[in-house]
Design an enzyme around this catalytic site. Sequence first.
Site, mmCIF file in Angstrom:
data_model
loop_
_atom_site.group_PDB
_atom_site.id
_atom_site.type_symbol
_atom_site.label_atom_id
_atom_site.label_comp_id
_atom_site.label_asym_id
_atom_site.label_seq_id
_atom_site.Cartn_x
_atom_site.Cartn_y
_atom_site.Cartn_z
ATOM 1 C CG ASP B 19 -2.258 -1.066 1.076
ATOM 2 O OD1 ASP B 19 -1.915 -1.828 -0.032
ATOM 3 O OD2 ASP B 19 -3.060 -0.886 1.774
ATOM 4 N NE ARG B 99 -1.004 5.153 13.527
ATOM 5 C CZ ARG B 99 -0.268 4.177 13.021
ATOM 6 N NH1 ARG B 99 1.037 3.861 13.189
ATOM 7 N NH2 ARG B 99 -0.963 3.232 12.470
#
Lengths: 407, 407, 407, 407
Positions: B19, B99
Amino acid sequence: MSKRGSVKKVVLAYSGGLDTSIILKWLQTEYGAEVVTFTADLGQGGEIEPAREKAQRMGIKEIFIEDVREEFIRDFVFPMFRANALYEGVYLLGTSIARPLIAKRLIEIAKETGADAVAHGATGKGNDQVRFELTAYALNPDIKVIAPWREWEFKSRTDLIDFAEKHQIQVTKDKRGEAPFSVDANLLHSSSEGKVLEDPWVEPPPYVYQRTISPEEAPDKPTEIEIEFKKGDPIALNGKAMSPATLFTALNDFGRDNGIGRLDLVENRFVGMKSRGVYETPGGTILHVAHRAIESITLDREAAHLKDSFMPRYAELIYYGFWFAPEREMLQAMIDKSQENVEGAVRLKLYKGNVIVTGRKSPKSLYSNELVTFEDDRGAYDQKDAAGFIRLNALRLRTLAARKRLG
Amino acid sequence: MSKRGSVKKVVLAYSGGLDTSIILKWLQTEYGAEVVTFTADLGQGGEIEPAREKAQRMGIKEIFIEDVREEFIRDFVFPMFRANALYEGVYLLGTSIARPLIAKRLIEIAKETGADAVAHGATGKGNDQVRFELTAYALNPDIKVIAPWREWEFKSRTDLIDFAEKHQIQVTKDKRGEAPFSVDANLLHSSSEGKVLEDPWVEPPPYVYQRTISPEEAPDKPTEIEIEFKKGDPIALNGKAMSPATLFTALNDFGRDNGIGRLDLVENRFVGMKSRGVYETPGGTILHVAHRAIESITLDREAAHLKDSFMPRYAELIYYGFWFAPEREMLQAMIDKSQENVEGAVRLKLYKGNVIVTGRKSPKSLYSNELVTFEDDRGAYDQKDAAGFIRLNALRLRTLAARKRLG
Amino acid sequence: MSKRGSVKKVVLAYSGGLDTSIILKWLQTEYGAEVVTFTADLGQGGEIEPAREKAQRMGIKEIFIEDVREEFIRDFVFPMFRANALYEGVYLLGTSIARPLIAKRLIEIAKETGADAVAHGATGKGNDQVRFELTAYALNPDIKVIAPWREWEFKSRTDLIDFAEKHQIQVTKDKRGEAPFSVDANLLHSSSEGKVLEDPWVEPPPYVYQRTISPEEAPDKPTEIEIEFKKGDPIALNGKAMSPATLFTALNDFGRDNGIGRLDLVENRFVGMKSRGVYETPGGTILHVAHRAIESITLDREAAHLKDSFMPRYAELIYYGFWFAPEREMLQAMIDKSQENVEGAVRLKLYKGNVIVTGRKSPKSLYSNELVTFEDDRGAYDQKDAAGFIRLNALRLRTLAARKRLG
Amino acid sequence: MSKRGSVKKVVLAYSGGLDTSIILKWLQTEYGAEVVTFTADLGQGGEIEPAREKAQRMGIKEIFIEDVREEFIRDFVFPMFRANALYEGVYLLGTSIARPLIAKRLIEIAKETGADAVAHGATGKGNDQVRFELTAYALNPDIKVIAPWREWEFKSRTDLIDFAEKHQIQVTKDKRGEAPFSVDANLLHSSSEGKVLEDPWVEPPPYVYQRTISPEEAPDKPTEIEIEFKKGDPIALNGKAMSPATLFTALNDFGRDNGIGRLDLVENRFVGMKSRGVYETPGGTILHVAHRAIESITLDREAAHLKDSFMPRYAELIYYGFWFAPEREMLQAMIDKSQENVEGAVRLKLYKGNVIVTGRKSPKSLYSNELVTFEDDRGAYDQKDAAGFIRLNALRLRTLAARKRLG
């Protein structure tokens, strides 16, 4: 009037055991007061009827013996579980929540019988004295409260036994010495503390546990159960509608058999010190997990987060004894408001101490597969919206960053 | 300038997988931008070096491949665990906390390499896009953020595969169809969501779990471990001092082998919908329990309750992506202040999914046997004080009760 | 279907002024939609009937003109004042609280008239768009919302005027240029912002104020008033029972005449930036002070403190536009629970900007002269209790001090 | 050892007035203890040196007389004002914040002089006894605290006067009867309570006020001042840098002359009853308004809202006496973290009781005219972003609405 103050009639929370029998006699001899006894079946296990004969033998004329299990679960335990209440992150408040019910009945009985005082057997170092007495004062501002453990001159177990024998109170052999730990129990939990549990570095001996088998002893095969909820309360178990106490009893059985609900904790008492307790809350542990699970699909995010934000305060209030206080009632109003659509079913796997959610469904579910799917959602959600959402949420952070760059 | 806007150079969070390889190529073709890749070892498992060759093959000149595990645990995971952070009562925030670190490095690399944009592979329905982008904007207010999943025209897996093949990106056979669920992993946890997990009434299939064995498969004998803390962070395991990531890796091993840390949850995303996730946090689950245990003897009651009252907000901030935000830093300052004396040892029993505290001790313990004992305490605590304590706490309740009586 | 999307019929919040007349016409020309107008008397001042003729002139067939002042005060303003709500410590939320009412009527009218959309005249930078639209979506999840200011291509005042003239919308001379500031008004307040107010270092020019005279201009003699409360709401003024809006109007007169309720504020918008507003809330300022005063003698301490602890969140919710949201309703349930005995009278002195409480009394007063007096209190309070109260409150601090001494 | 317990040496908070002189003598006669006196200039007004001679006359050898005004403002008042602390929404905590400083010095002097006890002149019904004693215990867990008002047998003013005269303590004529109200004062405020103030329906008589003129008496012309802040603290007034106490004294003068800072309040004491106090906080009222104003342009929204959310708790802690407690220190750490960029200037108009902000500016301002302007903002803010922001914020509300429609 006795040397201790004027008390005509006192309602005693009477278990029928040795300690409260001593208290009963002491109230008679020291206060010269007429004693009314109140013995409640809260699901602590054991018969309560024998308390009648014991009380009669000590000359008590007004004896109240009541099964309050349904009221306990319905009006105290369930409202508390709607809040997912945990004291200090882990404790399900099994002892705390029973005290207001007992004290409330003491006050009601005092009114019925014309008594001017109530008495309890809680010690002067613990939380229970506070819980009993705050409730008593909240329901009758003029009531006198007698806490014999804080008042009498007995200095040791031996003193107590001597007093008992002097007054023909039967002392069984196992009660002569001090118990290796003290126990409180009701339909929600058993707690143990003191003596052999006083060193928090030492693991509790196995004989402390009374209400659960250990995870190790539990069956090698999981048990699956399904709990149905309505307005935040469980109403059926494995498809069968049950009354609150019946359902809770069945949950306790499932929990006990699967080694669920043991907790070894150092907690902070309201009176200011840390103490170590061992708790067994088999059914409550299952219910807590299940309730969060049914909320997870039926409660709006902000409703849930708001509840979570004041949960520690709510739990603290119950732990401290402020059940019958306006701030608890205000929080309860907020919680109950949130539970209107908390209904549906939760499926759980019970296995050697684990309570594992394996499914939840509800006619009121807010979970939308369309919104969340990776597949085509037919316009339910426009991913472009996320860009604007993020950019406006970031605006203040960018302004801060720009300032920082200026130095 | 391309049709999409002017971007000269973009730093891409690049895993080396299919991806993000497609994204890399898409950035080159659609934006005409030079791409810099950043590949991090956060402990997700698997090699990261292969990403280098893949990037090189697509013509990338600036390739950053870094092991950030120690930084991740030390500067992100440990501070968060000091707060006992749980999102919605149960989730240990394993994805959320990674993150900000990745996004921070993207911004730093952008500065180093003179890039004007960063890009990530998070979708438009999830939380991760928010977390990446809030961090990016918080650290550089002028950065451009490219979120290909929100921008491109691909409408299906087939479109993606077509694009890949058209651009000579290798597509292994197992990547042709859509995965039965999607995975995120780092040293703290693995998460799985989507597709086979979308119906919250259906139990997750066993093959979803990647990082733990099930409680049923775990050994029949408990494992005992001891964790030592200093200033709220674990510093040694079973008597051996370890670096943060090393210690965490060892905890993960203990957790995995004992079936610890699985969670099946329906949670509320920041972008507004509910989603179902399956999490495995073996070491984190152990650490969470252990940290509460060491706090239980070293943290003052009111300090602990204050922490608990802000914990849901703190967890929400991390879940939503506001790590680099002043409100998170303010709460962290408060939390860190509380941890100064959180030190000592916790002994735990790990058994088939259970993490059981069996002891805690500390040179800084606030637990006082003298205060709590049923035995003679030599004056440490005067039980008479309790009467005044209760009576003044009850004063307002009595005043309320008196008013109620007036009607 | 127009180029902008398919809308058959749209209900517009229509003031009758130039801007919403332009919007009306724009909806007709750009969306080709039938427009229904809704004009409300919220107490903004000025006639609302002229809006009928204007709407008719533009061909509108379904025209709703309503006096909603009583509903506004009774169902929105009073519930909010029960909470003592202040945004960012000072702002009485006059604009925020009116939006949900307007949006609710838009949605109701849409249902009555079979409209599939609603439209409003709020700009894309402000809070009002959020408040309108959150309410609209909360009451009808499928409604389309049209926000012309975010959509149209007009780039300047001149573009707007050109469009108006092209469509025979009358433009009075004073509306040709841009206003030196923009105004919102209702029975609770007037707000002014923009242009001449944009520099927060510059004092607002006197002509900005519309609804109050300045403290300097106010009479040299104080005015005394008395407000009576029941369940937390004012029900009578100077001994005369009044409906909510009547009472509020009278309070506004008192406030205006005494220079009360001006506020010059830099606040934080929900959409992320700071803005400067000038507010005039004459009656609301008086009511806020009076409500706290009646609570001061009728509300229990912990009930009051609990309310205070949630007030900032409650105010934030209203400011952000979450009136019709479960978390606001939960907080309201808590607040309303607290107000059951908030009744009695407050006497105030109004003088040149000051609102001075000079007395409060209540049949439900919790203030006890006996408890508080320096004189003999006949046993209402035993000063000896204080010693125990303090010693147990100090116990944990002493334990901490003992630890600190150990080093 | 006296009949009251063994105390060798006691440090007394000694004002030099009649009441603490009686206490001094009583400590000598009843405890047979050596007394050390501590007299502080906290800015209460009046000389403190005369206390020396009085103490000497009663045979005191160790006499501590200190000007602690700078420490008071710098280390207690300013940190508290950083939090915008208001107890019960309005009270600036003038008495509360002085007690910890006095008690801290008592403990330090006890250490210096080898005293084993401290004593204070606070009564048994008030908050001050709690504040003194919690601080004392927090700083020395073994200290003995003597609170004569709770201990002695005097039952009336006459008893006290008799004791004084018997021990050659001079009683001026105006001290023979009971004062019509009691007063506490320091640089931050004066408070009055008791007797003529006990009926909360009766307006305080003008002679109660000591430190401010009334708004009516204040000049007809406004006074304009400018305060400069750094890290949340005021550092200069009207362009002149000043030390904390100097600046505060100047603010007090401005406030007094303009009738600013009077407050007539019924508040909730920590010991459980309501009491009525009249406060005058001239400079503090100005500073409070000014601090909020400088924060309004320099503090991020979420930082500000987080502060506001725990402000009531922080104020409660100070009011209750928990200054030297870990929870207060944790909150302070959070507050101080927020103040790093709180700097700049605030211009205020003082007029007959009003404190009106007329301007604020800062090199660290977060207010952006570009972001907020109605004019062209050159891309600083994209109004299109608002649509996505609103739609995602509404997503959960729409989901709720869809459920509601299902019934």
